[in-house]
Design a protein around this motif. Sequence first.
Motif, PDB file in Angstrom:
ATOM      1  N   LYS A 156      19.118 -18.114  27.604  1.00  0.00           N
ATOM      2  CA  LYS A 156      18.973 -17.055  28.602  1.00  0.00           C
ATOM      3  C   LYS A 156      19.689 -15.768  28.206  1.00  0.00           C
ATOM      4  CE  LYS A 156      18.428 -20.348  32.390  1.00  0.00           C
ATOM      5  NZ  LYS A 156      18.951 -20.831  33.694  1.00  0.00           N
ATOM      6  N   GLY A 157      20.384 -15.810  27.046  1.00  0.00           N
ATOM      7  CA  GLY A 157      21.032 -14.606  26.554  1.00  0.00           C
ATOM      8  C   GLY A 157      22.526 -14.520  26.805  1.00  0.00           C
ATOM      9  N   ALA A 158      23.132 -15.566  27.394  1.00  0.00           N
ATOM     10  CA  ALA A 158      24.583 -15.568  27.584  1.00  0.00           C
ATOM     11  C   ALA A 158      25.267 -15.707  26.229  1.00  0.00           C
ATOM     12  CB  ALA A 158      24.995 -16.704  28.509  1.00  0.00           C
ATOM     13  N   GLN A 159      26.432 -15.061  26.089  1.00  0.00           N
ATOM     14  CA  GLN A 159      27.053 -14.978  24.767  1.00  0.00           C
ATOM     15  C   GLN A 159      28.536 -15.321  24.809  1.00  0.00           C
ATOM     16  OE1 GLN A 159      26.098 -10.798  24.262  1.00  0.00           O
ATOM     17  NE2 GLN A 159      24.463 -11.276  22.799  1.00  0.00           N
ATOM     18  N   LEU A 164      29.005 -15.104  28.749  1.00  0.00           N
ATOM     19  CA  LEU A 164      28.772 -14.000  29.674  1.00  0.00           C
ATOM     20  C   LEU A 164      27.407 -13.383  29.435  1.00  0.00           C
ATOM     21  CD1 LEU A 164      32.253 -12.262  29.380  1.00  0.00           C
ATOM     22  CD2 LEU A 164      31.532 -13.922  31.100  1.00  0.00           C
ATOM     23  N   MET A 165      26.690 -13.145  30.514  1.00  0.00           N
ATOM     24  CA  MET A 165      25.443 -12.407  30.395  1.00  0.00           C
ATOM     25  C   MET A 165      25.783 -10.956  30.043  1.00  0.00           C
ATOM     26  SD  MET A 165      23.007 -14.541  30.811  1.00  0.00           S
ATOM     27  CE  MET A 165      21.550 -13.526  31.150  1.00  0.00           C
ATOM     28  N   PRO A 166      24.903 -10.253  29.323  1.00  0.00           N
ATOM     29  CA  PRO A 166      25.215  -8.884  28.888  1.00  0.00           C
ATOM     30  C   PRO A 166      25.651  -7.958  30.009  1.00  0.00           C
ATOM     31  CG  PRO A 166      23.288  -9.684  27.734  1.00  0.00           C
ATOM     32  CD  PRO A 166      23.629 -10.729  28.743  1.00  0.00           C
ATOM     33  N   GLU A 167      25.035  -8.073  31.188  1.00  0.00           N
ATOM     34  CA  GLU A 167      25.413  -7.183  32.285  1.00  0.00           C
ATOM     35  C   GLU A 167      26.810  -7.494  32.824  1.00  0.00           C
ATOM     36  OE1 GLU A 167      22.525 -10.332  33.989  1.00  0.00           O
ATOM     37  OE2 GLU A 167      22.789  -9.143  32.152  1.00  0.00           O
ATOM     38  N   VAL A 168      27.189  -8.770  32.790  1.00  0.00           N
ATOM     39  CA  VAL A 168      28.538  -9.142  33.236  1.00  0.00           C
ATOM     40  C   VAL A 168      29.561  -8.673  32.212  1.00  0.00           C
ATOM     41  CG1 VAL A 168      30.082 -11.068  33.792  1.00  0.00           C
ATOM     42  CG2 VAL A 168      27.700 -11.111  34.560  1.00  0.00           C
ATOM     43  N   ALA A 169      29.244  -8.867  30.937  1.00  0.00           N
ATOM     44  CA  ALA A 169      30.147  -8.413  29.887  1.00  0.00           C
ATOM     45  C   ALA A 169      30.365  -6.903  29.983  1.00  0.00           C
ATOM     46  CB  ALA A 169      29.577  -8.780  28.520  1.00  0.00           C
ATOM     47  N   ALA A 170      29.291  -6.165  30.221  1.00  0.00           N
ATOM     48  CA  ALA A 170      29.403  -4.706  30.346  1.00  0.00           C
ATOM     49  C   ALA A 170      30.248  -4.324  31.552  1.00  0.00           C
ATOM     50  CB  ALA A 170      28.010  -4.087  30.458  1.00  0.00           C
ATOM     51  N   GLN A 171      30.122  -5.071  32.639  1.00  0.00           N
ATOM     52  CA  GLN A 171      30.890  -4.800  33.857  1.00  0.00           C
ATOM     53  C   GLN A 171      32.390  -4.843  33.596  1.00  0.00           C
ATOM     54  OE1 GLN A 171      29.938  -7.488  37.058  1.00  0.00           O
ATOM     55  NE2 GLN A 171      31.693  -6.871  38.292  1.00  0.00           N
ATOM     56  N   TYR A 172      32.801  -5.732  32.685  1.00  0.00           N
ATOM     57  CA  TYR A 172      34.218  -5.891  32.401  1.00  0.00           C
ATOM     58  C   TYR A 172      34.634  -5.231  31.086  1.00  0.00           C
ATOM     59  CZ  TYR A 172      34.179  -9.063  36.328  1.00  0.00           C
ATOM     60  OH  TYR A 172      34.050  -9.600  37.595  1.00  0.00           O
ATOM     61  N   ASP A 176      32.741  -6.402  22.169  1.00  0.00           N
ATOM     62  CA  ASP A 176      32.226  -7.408  21.241  1.00  0.00           C
ATOM     63  C   ASP A 176      32.138  -8.741  21.977  1.00  0.00           C
ATOM     64  OD1 ASP A 176      31.590  -9.168  19.264  1.00  0.00           O
ATOM     65  OD2 ASP A 176      33.393  -8.839  18.050  1.00  0.00           O
ATOM     66  N   PRO A 177      30.957  -9.162  22.417  1.00  0.00           N
ATOM     67  CA  PRO A 177      30.824 -10.400  23.188  1.00  0.00           C
ATOM     68  C   PRO A 177      31.174 -11.650  22.395  1.00  0.00           C
ATOM     69  CG  PRO A 177      28.669  -9.559  22.566  1.00  0.00           C
ATOM     70  CD  PRO A 177      29.667  -8.485  22.211  1.00  0.00           C
ATOM     71  N   PHE A 178      31.252 -11.497  21.041  1.00  0.00           N
ATOM     72  CA  PHE A 178      31.574 -12.641  20.211  1.00  0.00           C
ATOM     73  C   PHE A 178      33.052 -12.670  19.812  1.00  0.00           C
ATOM     74  CE2 PHE A 178      27.037 -11.704  19.482  1.00  0.00           C
ATOM     75  CZ  PHE A 178      26.521 -12.851  20.080  1.00  0.00           C
ATOM     76  N   SER A 179      33.834 -11.782  20.390  1.00  0.00           N
ATOM     77  CA  SER A 179      35.290 -11.833  20.239  1.00  0.00           C
ATOM     78  C   SER A 179      35.824 -12.818  21.259  1.00  0.00           C
ATOM     79  CB  SER A 179      35.907 -10.451  20.483  1.00  0.00           C
ATOM     80  OG  SER A 179      37.290 -10.559  20.762  1.00  0.00           O
ATOM     81  N   ALA A 180      36.501 -13.860  20.795  1.00  0.00           N
ATOM     82  CA  ALA A 180      37.029 -14.867  21.720  1.00  0.00           C
ATOM     83  C   ALA A 180      37.990 -14.228  22.723  1.00  0.00           C
ATOM     84  CB  ALA A 180      37.737 -15.978  20.941  1.00  0.00           C
TER      85      ALA A 180
END
Length: 255
Positions: A156-159, A164-172, A176-180
Amino acid sequence: MRPLLATLLLLFLSAWDVGARTIYRCVQGGTVSLATAPEPGSRCKAVEVDDNAVQTPNLWGNFGVFSGVLYEREQDGKLVYSTRRLPGSREFLKFTVATPEGEPAHPGMGKVGKPQLDRHAKQFRAAARATGVEDAWLRAIAHAESAFDEHAVSSKGAQGVMQLMPEVAAQYGVRDPFSAEESIRAGARHMKSLLQRYRGDLTLAAAAYNAGMAAVERYGGVPPYAETRGYIERVLALHARYREAMGPPPERPAR
């Protein structure tokens, strides 16, 4: 039928005045009790419960099926009820209640697995300190979501570690969504927001993390999705195992 606390809540509500909806979860010496008023000597948290809600919260924890006693006593000139035997208490009735048992969910979710305490430990500790969300709970979410793989991507695109979905990641503010570190920090902030929204109810917070807040609001509780319900069971089971592995000793029902 309402799960988990249905029987006990009905017993409580039958003893209260019409319209009363507050239950206190009280912890003392590693034991948990539910009460209609704060217990002397315990650390108590008030939770508002709507008896018309589709999903009642699990206030106990992960104790499996256990039996206890509901006691009645006078406190401040009023009759109050508690599952802890305090001075002046008299037995009101006996009950049996089922809570999550810390076992795997339905077959589609696979095995819960052992706690992995070495995976991104520094990042989880920092996120827990910064947000106040329990370290063991964050690890349980990450374990269920990605098995701690910072490179994970769902269909579904969570990373990332916290999926996190891209829109949630952007909200916070995740760059880099792949940074632990970034994923765990943002996931902890998102979980803090969910716990605040649902007044500390882990079941609803997990449901919203998996299915989205809109689905929880639409159904007035846990959505009737097999995936979400299995996910909740798995996360609760993992949470119990991480708490036990990380200490202090797990809570148990008061007697």
